[in-house]
Enzyme design. Structure first.
Site, mmCIF file in Angstrom:
data_model
loop_
_atom_site.group_PDB
_atom_site.id
_atom_site.type_symbol
_atom_site.label_atom_id
_atom_site.label_comp_id
_atom_site.label_asym_id
_atom_site.label_seq_id
_atom_site.Cartn_x
_atom_site.Cartn_y
_atom_site.Cartn_z
ATOM 1 N N ARG A 83 10.727 -11.125 37.612
ATOM 2 C CA ARG A 83 10.575 -12.423 36.950
ATOM 3 C C ARG A 83 9.984 -13.384 37.966
ATOM 4 O O ARG A 83 10.524 -13.562 39.054
ATOM 5 C CB ARG A 83 11.932 -12.936 36.468
ATOM 6 C CG ARG A 83 11.913 -14.303 35.789
ATOM 7 C CD ARG A 83 13.340 -14.727 35.443
ATOM 8 N NE ARG A 83 13.368 -15.958 34.656
ATOM 9 C CZ ARG A 83 13.381 -17.180 35.164
ATOM 10 N NH1 ARG A 83 13.340 -17.351 36.488
ATOM 11 N NH2 ARG A 83 13.412 -18.237 34.382
ATOM 12 N N SER B 271 15.409 -10.867 24.497
ATOM 13 C CA SER B 271 16.396 -11.937 24.587
ATOM 14 C C SER B 271 16.831 -12.342 23.189
ATOM 15 O O SER B 271 15.987 -12.652 22.339
ATOM 16 C CB SER B 271 15.808 -13.156 25.305
ATOM 17 O OG SER B 271 15.599 -12.887 26.674
ATOM 18 N N LYS C 60 18.561 -21.434 34.782
ATOM 19 C CA LYS C 60 18.247 -22.035 33.482
ATOM 20 C C LYS C 60 19.336 -23.029 33.104
ATOM 21 O O LYS C 60 20.149 -22.785 32.203
ATOM 22 C CB LYS C 60 18.121 -20.942 32.417
ATOM 23 C CG LYS C 60 16.890 -20.072 32.565
ATOM 24 C CD LYS C 60 16.715 -19.178 31.350
ATOM 25 C CE LYS C 60 15.388 -18.436 31.392
ATOM 26 N NZ LYS C 60 15.168 -17.646 30.163
#
Length: 208
Positions: free
Chosen positions: A40, A107, A137
């Site tokens: 990521r 997700s 996040k």
């Protein structure tokens, strides 16, 4: 390369690190027992080079490398699969491009019905979260632990939990129905091998 049924799912933290440091950190996490690595990188400099190096080291440890968000990058480097978020396209499109053996995860946030639909559509795993406050996040909508319990009753593909997970709180997610724990800072804010071992130990304990 198959997606594991249980274990630590480590997600890279490449910000402000050299390529060599990211690879070194990932190898340390794999030594510590991480079963899956997701690349990521929200601000990539040389994504293809780094992903290729990560793929090589992952295969040395018999762990799959998944690419976050980018079907194209997964295809370019020959990664084992892709993780799709809300705006990253359909499973069918990823499957057409990456082939029948690719690992495709999705997700599902806090949406059990979506997770069921994604499993039927061919997802190899579904991910729920965030479960706890997350530095990566901070504005992500929270997920409820009861969603894991509901998902476990009707979903046969592996269930991944993510979001602020620590060795101290991960056990309750496993008890509720998570099969894998996805972690970024909990591994890579620390010495990755030791941190990974602390998470991996949760999978060797009896249910709470």
């Amino acid at each position: 390369m198959k997606f594991p049924r249980r274990g630590l799912y480590a997600i890279t933290q490449p910000e402000n690190k050299t390529i060599n440091q990211v690879v070194k950190d990932v190898e340390a996490a794999l030594r510590g027992g991480a079963r899956v690595i997701q690349y990521r990188d929200k601000n990539p400099v040389n994504a293809s080079q780094l992903a290729s190096l990560l793929l090589e080291i992952c295969h040395t440890y018999d762990a799959p490398l998944l690419i976050n968000d980018s079907i194209e990058l997964a295809l370019t480097v020959g990664a084992d699969g892709v993780h799709l978020g809300r705006d990253d396209g359909e499973i069918s499109a990823a499957r057409r491009k990456l082939g029948p053996n690719a690992i495709i995860g999705v997700s599902c946030y806090n949406d059990v019905e979506k997770a069921r639909a994604m499993a039927v559509a061919g997802a190899d795993y579904v991910a729920f979260g965030r479960f706890f406050p997350s530095g990566t996040k901070p504005l992500a909508a929270p997920a409820e632990i009861i969603s894991l319990e509901r998902a476990k009753q009707s979903i046969t593909v592996p269930i991944v939990a993510i979001g602020g997970i620590l060795p101290e709180n991960g056990g309750q997610l496993l008890t509720a129905g998570a099969d894998l724990l996805a972690v970024i800072g909990g591994v890579f804010d620390h010495e990755p091998e030791a941190a990974a071992r602390a998470y991996q130990a949760l999978f060797n304990q009896p249910p709470e």
